[in-house]
Design an enzyme around this catalytic site. Structure first.
Site: not given
Ligand SMILES: *Cc1c(COP(=O)(O)O)cnc(C)c1O
Length: 439
Positions: A119, A123, A132, A136, A139, A141, A302, A339, A346
């Site tokens: 993006r 980086r 995981c 969570c 999350c 994702r 998000d 984000d 961000k």
């Protein structure tokens, strides 16, 4: 082990069995995935209605909690407990609003190869693990959690590594997932070894929640592997959301990493009913710096499907930052970011400190409400940047530095570039202009 942990261990194993509580693999093998076990282990009885609602949610978004993380729950008041709320499903997750998205950050669109989100110019985000230690509830994702289709194979990872190898602009890699520390030591070793060979890689970052939900993962053996790669700077970012999570075991895990010379950061998600409180956030950031962890980001939650009940207004985040800046060590103040939905990356959000401006003065206010002036210099000799650093009196003197090229707003500010405005693709006026021009 405290008494709650001892009791949990007895409930999972029998009283005479060897205590394997501190073995991370034992923790994973005994992760709680269903509501019956959850009630049994916590010694609580949920109402029939609540149990059935949780079951309903489980059919869409699975649950997995380590016995360790479960042991942090205050069973006197589980429903308001920050650990319970982060780990046990709620029917609210099934409320999907028209603006919710499965992939709000469009990570799957900025994806040159499987597992890589490229993006930013220099980086990449590299998803090397799909699992995981704890799922969570907040999350971002969520769409991928527990989905076996997303497990990256060694071949997929190799392709990701090749992409990085063939893209010299990349100088920083963020390993994420899933949780990279759920991979075997030897596998982590292999990934780091391969990445290190790439000459243009300057730093590697690992994002992991294991110090929070599975601190026993930070074994001496893992530390040995990480230290082996000390010739490339490795940074670790973890994910504490509440001061209660900084237990003795978590602090020990952090100390091991810090003692290994690894700089530590923390990314917190602002969550309604969990940490949307200045006092909680202040306690959290203080505890983090006490444990050599630099608070890095606070994320606005998000717009992923199933997260609506965790979202707060942006004003809550600004209120928290307002209460931190100046009031406590700058070192303890994270950057509050949103984000951007659709993949803009961000965006930092701050209270306003610059309140007015003239040709030679700026008017500022501080955290106390004091309004002050900063007198700008009477003379300032601006250096016209013609992008020829070699002849510039500022002496960058970077050997082999590539030509500097600006993008975005920096491009508008730039002396060298003649761009004077940025126009959205959908701008009607711009479309009309094109039409006239073609006549
Ligand atoms: C967060 C993120 C990064 C890293 O951003 P930093 O601001 O450098 O920490 C890189 N790529 C993607 C896709 C990200 O979401």
């Amino acid at each position: 082990m405290n008494s709650q942990q001892k009791e949990l261990h007895y409930k999972i194993e029998n009283r005479t069995s060897k205590k394997r509580w501190h073995d991370w693999k034992w923790q994973l093998a005994h992760s709680v995935r269903d509501i019956g076990t959850l009630q049994k282990l916590l010694g609580i009885t949920l109402s029939k209605k609540q149990a059935s609602r949780i079951k309903q949610t489980l059919s869409k978004f699975p649950m997995s909690v380590t016995p360790y993380y479960l042991s942090l729950i205050n069973i006197e008041d589980p429903e308001n407990d920050p650990v319970f709320k982060q780990s046990v499903p709620s029917i609210s997750e099934l409320t999907i609003n028209s603006y919710d998205m499965a992939d709000p950050l469009a990570e799957d669109k900025d994806k040159p190869v499987e597992g890589i989100t490229h993006r930013y110019p220099d980086r990449v985000l590299f998803l090397v693990s799909n699992t995981c230690s704890m799922y969570c509830r907040h999350c971002t994702r969520k769409r991928k959690v527990g989905d076996i289709d997303f497990i990256p194979t060694k071949a997929t990872i190799k392709k990701g590594i090749d992409y990085i190898k063939n893209t010299p602009a990349i100088r920083d890699i963020l390993l994420s997932g899933g949780d990279p520390f759920l991979l075997q030591d030897s596998y982590i070793d292999w990934i780091l070894t391969e990445l290190k060979k790439i000459p243009h890689i300057e730093i590697i970052r690992i994002g992991t929640r294991t110090p929070v939900v599975l601190p026993y993962r930070i074994t001496n053996q893992l530390i040995k592997v990480l230290k082996k790669h000390r010739d490339i700077p490795l940074w670790i970012n973890t994910h504490f959301n509440h001061p209660r999570e900084l237990t003795a075991s978590a602090r020990e895990a952090l100390a091991k990493l810090a003692d290994a010379g690894i700089p530590l950061g923390n990314q917190t998600v602002l969550l309604a009913g969990i940490n949307d409180c200045l006092r909680i956030m202040k306690t959290l950031v203080h505890k983090l710096v006490q444990n050599r962890v630099r608070p890095y980001y606070i994320y606005q939650c998000d717009m992923s499907e199933g997260l609506d009940h965790f979202r707060t207004p942006v004003g809550k985040g600004i209120e928290i930052i307002e209460g931190l800046i100046g009031h406590t060590s700058g070192l303890a103040v994270p950057t509050y970011v949103i984000d951007a939905p659709g993949g803009g990356g961000k965006i930092p959000v701050m209270p306003n400190y610059l309140i007015s401006w003239s040709t030679n003065k700026v008017i500022l206010r501080n955290y106390e409400g004091v309004i002050t002036t900063y007198k700008e210099p009477d003379s300032y000799e601006a250096i016209f940047c013609d992008r020829k650093c070699a002849g510039c009196r500022l002496q960058l003197q970077l050997e082999g530095a590539s030509e500097y090229k600006s993008t975005g707003i920096a491009n508008l500010i730039d002396d060298y570039d003649t761009t004077i405005s940025l126009t959205p693709k959908t701008n009607e006026r711009a479309k009309r202009r094109k039409k006239y021009a073609s006549r």
